[in-house]
Structure formats: C-alpha cells, structure tokens
Design a protein around this motif. Structure first.
Motif, PDB file in Angstrom:
ATOM      1  N   HIS A 269      65.453 110.163  69.398  1.00 27.80           N
ATOM      2  CA  HIS A 269      64.539 109.124  68.732  1.00 27.80           C
ATOM      3  C   HIS A 269      65.155 107.750  68.372  1.00 27.80           C
ATOM      4  O   HIS A 269      64.641 106.893  68.579  1.00 27.80           O
ATOM      5  CB  HIS A 269      63.682 109.723  67.538  1.00 27.80           C
ATOM      6  N   ARG A 270      66.372 108.112  67.499  1.00 24.77           N
ATOM      7  CA  ARG A 270      67.065 106.907  67.154  1.00 24.77           C
ATOM      8  C   ARG A 270      67.806 106.183  68.208  1.00 24.77           C
ATOM      9  O   ARG A 270      67.573 104.788  68.199  1.00 24.77           O
ATOM     10  CB  ARG A 270      68.415 107.398  66.261  1.00 24.77           C
ATOM     11  N   LYS A 272      66.473 105.977  71.341  1.00 23.92           N
ATOM     12  CA  LYS A 272      65.123 105.715  71.982  1.00 23.92           C
ATOM     13  C   LYS A 272      64.452 104.355  71.310  1.00 23.92           C
ATOM     14  O   LYS A 272      64.298 103.354  72.000  1.00 23.92           O
ATOM     15  CB  LYS A 272      64.138 106.654  72.126  1.00 23.92           C
ATOM     16  N   ASN A 273      64.616 104.473  69.911  1.00 22.20           N
ATOM     17  CA  ASN A 273      63.752 103.446  69.185  1.00 22.20           C
ATOM     18  C   ASN A 273      64.749 101.979  69.288  1.00 22.20           C
ATOM     19  O   ASN A 273      64.438 100.911  69.341  1.00 22.20           O
ATOM     20  CB  ASN A 273      63.865 103.653  67.694  1.00 22.20           C
ATOM     21  N   GLU A 276      64.386 100.555  72.784  1.00 25.45           N
ATOM     22  CA  GLU A 276      63.092  99.850  72.820  1.00 25.45           C
ATOM     23  C   GLU A 276      63.150  98.512  72.075  1.00 25.45           C
ATOM     24  O   GLU A 276      62.847  97.390  72.436  1.00 25.45           O
ATOM     25  CB  GLU A 276      62.033 100.606  72.245  1.00 25.45           C
ATOM     26  N   LYS A 277      63.923  98.419  70.912  1.00 27.70           N
ATOM     27  CA  LYS A 277      64.201  97.355  70.270  1.00 27.70           C
ATOM     28  C   LYS A 277      64.868  96.311  71.121  1.00 27.70           C
ATOM     29  O   LYS A 277      64.507  95.092  71.095  1.00 27.70           O
ATOM     30  CB  LYS A 277      64.546  97.485  68.841  1.00 27.70           C
TER      31      LYS A 277
END
Length: 305
Positions: A269-270, A272-273, A276-277
């Motif tokens: 999740h880290r 992936k975020n 995306e950022k």
C-alpha cells in the motif's frame, strides 16, 4: 529428557499458512501443546523438533518472534509439497542409524498431506488439520493403505494440552531458515528483515526465471526424489513470465493466496500510494508544459459526466 529418549527423534512440521494460531490463543504455548500431544500418542518422551513452515513473508513480525522465542524453528518454505518433500528428506538424514522416527504434519495443504510422501518410509506418521478442513487426500486412499496412524483437529489438540509445560529449547537447531536463499539466522529480527530485503526478492525472481533444473535428493526414503528448482513461482506456459506478479513492488508471487497477502500488506500500500502520487505529479507537470493536453483532458472529462 534422558539419553534413551534423545535417541528417539520426533519431527513436527507446522504449516502456518493453513493452520494459523487460533484467535485468542497464546502462540508461546503452541510448542508445549504439540509436545504433550506427541508424548501422549507415543507413550514416552522424546526429543521433539518443531518447524513452523510456509510462506512467512507477510505473517505478523510479532507473531513470528513469539513463535521463535518459544523454541520453534521458523522455515520460510513457500512451495508447499515440493518444499516439504525436501525438508522431510533432509531431516531423515540427521541420524539415519536411529530407530524409526515419529513425524507429525500439521496442515490441510493437499500437496503436503500426500500419503505417497510417507508410504516408502519407516516413519510413524500423524496428521493434524483445522476443524471442518479435513484434506481430501486422506479419503482417496484405501483403508488398508493408510499411512497416518492418527488424525487430530488442530484447535482441539491445542485446547486439550494447553496446561502442559514445554521441554528445554533445542539449542542445536538454527532459529530461522530461509529455504529460498539457503540462509540461517540466529536472531529472528534479522530473519524478518531478510524476508523483506531486496536481496531476498531478487533471489526469488532469479530462481523463478531460471531455466528448468532438477536436483536428485538421496533422502533415505527408499526412493529418489527430484525437485524442480525453477518452480519457485508458477510461470505462464506461453511467455515464461510469473503468473502472479505485482508490478508496483516488482514482486513475483507463489500463488493466489500469496498475492492476496502481498496486496494487503503495508509495504504494498505504501509503494502503491507513492506510485499513484508520482503519477499524479507527473500528469500535472505534463499539463503545465502542454496546455493543449490540459484542454483536451478537461473537454473529455466534461463529456464523460
């Protein structure tokens, strides 16, 4: 444990993926429960070595440390029956001159609960599985050919032996083993760090993409066992690429369950975020450099509303 008892070795393989510690149960008491159950079935005490195995990459670090602290050996061996076959053979070679061994398998993975793995051996074998999850492979053998002399329910085994004390820790066993990288660790924290390291992931990728190679294991099992070293992760038959792969983390998965664990992990999740950022920032910069692209984007957005 006396000298005579030490000559009788009992090996226990606990599949952490299919038989996890039940909710609310103290993981530090698991070892004592297993030892007590083994001694009750054998009618005498013996040296019991317990291996908690499976894909340990996404199991809670706190849980792994509590299990290791109790004297259970952690083994990162994510390939199911292939890994278990090899580990069982290696264990049988530790003392080939000793009397017949006793083994206990705690799992409902059908590739591990395979009677054919035990039939050529001199082992006295027991099988443990979670409630409502009896492996179908146990029903596929005629009664006269049964290889497991006893079957138990995992949760019941723990609850029936919860008051029993542990024996002394097996000091001659390494604390943690990575079967993929062939590394051992005496400190659990170092083992956990290794499983998350780039070196470990790189080794998985390299072995997954290597050409097929077989190694013959002389396992003292009266049979010659061959393990395909390249079967670390399943690959597409057309292109030879991993069937389970996270492009965000550059991580090849072992199976659907492994990918589910990976996709739910904090690391995924880290990353992936972050990805995306970065993509959003790059998109904004691109529109600033080219206003026409931005106008095209806004027009399409309005049309889609």
């Amino acid at each position: 444990v006396g000298d005579a008892a030490l000559q009788r070795r009992t090996g226990v393989w606990w599949d952490l993926n299919t038989c996890p510690v039940p909710d609310g149960f103290d993981p530090r008491r698991v070892r004592g429960c297993i030892e007590s159950a083994v001694h009750k079935q054998m009618g005498h005490r013996s040296k019991v070595v317990i291996y908690a195995m499976g894909n340990l990459e996404y199991i809670s670090s706190d849980l792994l440390e509590e299990i290791a602290y109790s004297g259970i050996v952690l083994v990162h061996a994510p390939c199911g029956g292939n890994d278990f076959r090899k580990l069982l053979g290696e264990w049988s070679q530790l003392n080939p001159s000793s009397p017949a061994y006793t083994v206990m398998l705690i799992s409902c993975n059908y590739t591990m609960v395979d009677p054919y793995l035990f039939r050529p051996t001199r082992f006295t074998a027991f099988c443990v599985y979670p409630k409502d999850s009896r492996p179908v492979t146990l029903d596929q053998q005629p009664v006269a050919q049964k290889v497991f002399v006893g079957e138990f329910v995992w949760e019941t085994l723990l609850n029936d032996n919860i008051t029993c004390e542990m024996m002394t820790v097996n000091e001659d066993e390494p604390l943690c083993i990575c079967d993929i990288c062939d590394d051992t660790f005496e400190i659990c924290a170092q083992f956990i760090t290794h499983l998350k390291s780039e070196e470990h992931i790189k080794e998985v990728s390299q072995r997954a993409s290597s050409s097929s190679a077989f190694v013959s294991l002389s396992c003292n099992l009266s049979v010659c066992v061959c393990v395909q070293l390249s079967d670390i992760v399943p690959r597409d038959s057309w292109y030879g690429k991993p069937m389970h792969f996270c492009h965000v983390c550059n991580y090849p998965g072992y199976d659907d369950y492994n990918m589910l664990l990976h996709n739910q992990s904090e690391d995924h999740h880290r990353k992936k975020n972050l990805a995306e950022k970065m993509a959003q920032e790059e998109d904004c910069e691109s529109r600033k450099r080219n206003p026409q692209v931005d106008l095209f984007y806004e027009r399409n957005k309005k049309q889609s509303l």
